[in-house]
Design an enzyme around this catalytic site. Structure first.
Site, PDB file in Angstrom:
ATOM      1  N   ASP A   5       0.837  -1.198   0.000  1.00 14.77           N
ATOM      2  CA  ASP A   5       0.000   0.000   0.000  1.00 14.77           C
ATOM      3  C   ASP A   5       0.871   1.246   0.000  1.00 14.77           C
ATOM      4  OD1 ASP A   5      -2.941   1.136   0.977  1.00 14.77           O
ATOM      5  OD2 ASP A   5      -1.268   2.292   1.793  1.00 14.77           O
ATOM      6  N   TYR A  52       2.946   9.948  -0.628  1.00 14.81           N
ATOM      7  CA  TYR A  52       4.115   9.369   0.042  1.00 14.81           C
ATOM      8  C   TYR A  52       5.406   9.617  -0.748  1.00 14.81           C
ATOM      9  CZ  TYR A  52       0.589   6.546   2.542  1.00 14.81           C
ATOM     10  OH  TYR A  52      -0.488   6.105   3.271  1.00 14.81           O
ATOM     11  N   LYS A  93      -2.984   5.847  -3.818  1.00 16.42           N
ATOM     12  CA  LYS A  93      -4.056   6.763  -3.434  1.00 16.42           C
ATOM     13  C   LYS A  93      -3.934   8.079  -4.182  1.00 16.42           C
ATOM     14  CE  LYS A  93      -3.546   4.839   1.175  1.00 16.42           C
ATOM     15  NZ  LYS A  93      -2.119   4.525   1.058  1.00 16.42           N
ATOM     16  N   HIS A  97      -7.399   9.669  -1.057  1.00 17.95           N
ATOM     17  CA  HIS A  97      -6.629   9.626   0.190  1.00 17.95           C
ATOM     18  C   HIS A  97      -7.383  10.235   1.371  1.00 17.95           C
ATOM     19  CE1 HIS A  97      -2.157   9.454   1.584  1.00 17.95           C
ATOM     20  NE2 HIS A  97      -2.969   9.019   2.512  1.00 17.95           N
ATOM     21  N   LEU A 147      -0.801  -0.116  14.972  1.00 20.55           N
ATOM     22  CA  LEU A 147       0.089  -0.115  16.134  1.00 20.55           C
ATOM     23  C   LEU A 147       0.184   1.283  16.747  1.00 20.55           C
ATOM     24  CD1 LEU A 147       2.993  -2.238  14.574  1.00 20.55           C
ATOM     25  CD2 LEU A 147       0.823  -3.024  15.555  1.00 20.55           C
ATOM     26  N   ILE A 186      -2.752  -2.982   7.504  1.00 20.28           N
ATOM     27  CA  ILE A 186      -1.504  -2.662   6.806  1.00 20.28           C
ATOM     28  C   ILE A 186      -0.492  -2.003   7.745  1.00 20.28           C
ATOM     29  CG2 ILE A 186      -2.311  -2.610   4.424  1.00 20.28           C
ATOM     30  CD1 ILE A 186      -2.759   0.421   4.767  1.00 20.28           C
ATOM     31  N   SER A 223       6.555  -0.980   8.587  1.00 25.53           N
ATOM     32  CA  SER A 223       7.859  -1.110   9.225  1.00 25.53           C
ATOM     33  C   SER A 223       8.929  -1.100   8.152  1.00 25.53           C
ATOM     34  CB  SER A 223       7.962  -2.406  10.043  1.00 25.53           C
ATOM     35  OG  SER A 223       9.235  -2.486  10.664  1.00 25.53           O
ATOM     36  N   ARG A 268      10.791  -7.001  12.098  1.00 21.45           N
ATOM     37  CA  ARG A 268       9.422  -6.573  12.444  1.00 21.45           C
ATOM     38  C   ARG A 268       8.456  -6.829  11.304  1.00 21.45           C
ATOM     39  NH1 ARG A 268      11.109  -0.819  15.122  1.00 21.45           N
ATOM     40  NH2 ARG A 268      12.289  -1.666  16.881  1.00 21.45           N
ATOM     41  N   ASN A 270       5.208  -8.959  12.052  1.00 23.37           N
ATOM     42  CA  ASN A 270       3.866  -8.444  11.785  1.00 23.37           C
ATOM     43  C   ASN A 270       3.048  -9.367  10.890  1.00 23.37           C
ATOM     44  OD1 ASN A 270       4.552  -6.192  13.278  1.00 23.37           O
ATOM     45  ND2 ASN A 270       4.898  -4.865  11.503  1.00 23.37           N
TER      46      ASN A 270
END
Length: 274
Positions: A48, A53, A78, A108, A187, A225, A228, A233, A237
Site C-alpha cells: 500500500d 508518500y 491513493k 486519500h 500499532l 496494513i 515497518s 518486524r 507483523n
C-alpha cells in the site's frame, strides 16, 4: 505461501489480503525498496502506497525485481486530493510504479468534499487503470453521501483503526454499504506497543504486542496494513495467522477505545484536510 492466501472478497469480485505492508513515511530509495523486498520475501502480497508518500517509484522497482508475478500482488495507491483529475493522476502513478494496472485506487482523504473526485476515479476503472476504487479517511456521513452519487461503489475505506481508535460505528456503516474497512496505523505508529494492557495480553498469549494488535483488527474483519522498515518486524507483523485471541482478550482490547465507538474518521475536532 499459505498466509498470503488469507483474503477478504471485495464487492467487485477481487480478493484483498488481510495483512499488507504500508509504506507511509518510508523514504523513496533504498529504504523503501528494502522494506517492500523483505515483505514480499516473507509472503506479503499486499503493498500500500500513495501519491502523497512520494515513494511509488521505489515500490514499483522492488515489485519488479522481486520475482513475484505481478498478478499475485495486490497493489494499492491513493489519489492526492490536491490534484484536479483522479484519472490523470492514476496514469502518472502507473508510470512511476512501472505497472499497467492498480488493484486498488483510493481517494486519500475527502478534501473539498466526498464526491467531486469520484467521476475521475470511475474513469480510472473504465480506462482499465485500476481494478477497484475506494476511499480513505471518510467518515460515515461521507460514505453515505458518496453512495448516493456513485455509479461504481467504493470497495474499501482505509481508516485509522486500533483498539484505542475502535471506530465501531464507522466499520458498521462500511459493512452495511458493502465496503471492506482497512486499518492503517494498527500499532498507533508504535505508541500502543508499550501499553500495559497490550503487554499483558502479549505475555499471556506468547505473542508480541504488535501481533496482538494486528490480530485484533483481523478478527474484527479488517484488512490490516502495518508499516515497518525493519526486516525482523516485517516478519513479526506477518506471523499472525497461527493463533486467535479469545473472547475475553478481544473484550479487554475493545474496552481500550477512546473514540466512543465513533462513526467519524477522525476523533479530534476539525478536519485536517480542510
Amino acid at each position: 505461501m499459505t498466509n498470503a492466501q488469507v483474503t477478504r472478497e471485495l464487492s467487485n469480485g477481487t480478493a484483498i489480503p488481510v495483512v499488507g505492508l504500508g509504506v507511509w513515511q518510508i523514504s523513496d530509495g533504498a529504504e523503501c525498496e528494502r522494506a517492500v523486498t523483505a515483505a514480499l520475501e516473507v509472503g506479503y502480497r499486499l503493498i500500500d502506497t500513495a501519491q502523497a508518500y512520494r515513494n511509488e517509484t521505489s515500490v514499483g522497482r522492488a515489485i519488479r525485481s522481486s520475482g513475484v508475478p505481478r498478478e499475485e500482488i495486490f497493489l494499492t495507491t491513493k489519489f492526492y486530493p490536491g490534484g484536479k483529475d483522479a484519472r490523470v493522476e492514476a496514469e502518472k502513478s502507473l508510470e512511476r510504479l512501472g505497472t499497467e494496472y492498480l488493484d486498488l485506487y483510493l481517494i486519500h482523504w475527502p478534501q473539498g468534499g466526498p464526491t467531486w473526485a469520484w467521476p475521475g476515479m470511475e474513469a480510472a476503472v473504465e480506462g482499465n487503470l485500476t481494478k477497484g476504487i475506494g476511499i480513505s479517511n471518510f467518515g460515515a456521513d461521507e460514505v453515505r453521501e458518496l453512495a448516493k452519487v456513485a455509479q461504481i461503489q467504493p470497495v474499501v475505506n482505509q481508516i485509522q483503526f486500533s483498539p484505542f481508535e475502535y471506530r465501531r460505528g464507522l466499520v458498521e456503516t462500511c459493512e452495511d454499504a458493502g465496503i471492506v474497512a482497512q486499518a492503517y496505523s494498527p500499532l498507533g505508529t508504535g505508541r500502543h506497543l508499550d501499553h500495559p494492557a497490550i503487554a499483558k495480553l502479549a505475555e499471556s498469549t506468547g505473542r508480541t504486542p504488535a501481533q496482538v494488535l494486528i490480530r485484533w483488527a483481523m478478527q474484527k474483519g479488517l484488512s490490516v496494513i502495518p508499516k515497518s522498515v525493519h526486516q525482523a518486524r516485517i516478519e513479526e507483523n506477518f506471523n499472525v495467522f497461527d493463533f486467535e485471541l479469545d473472547d475475553d482478550a478481544m473484550a479487554s482490547l475493545d474496552a481500550l477505545d477512546t473514540t466512543g465507538s465513533t462513526s467519524d474518521a477522525l476523533s479530534k475536532s476539525g478536519k485536517w484536510w480542510s
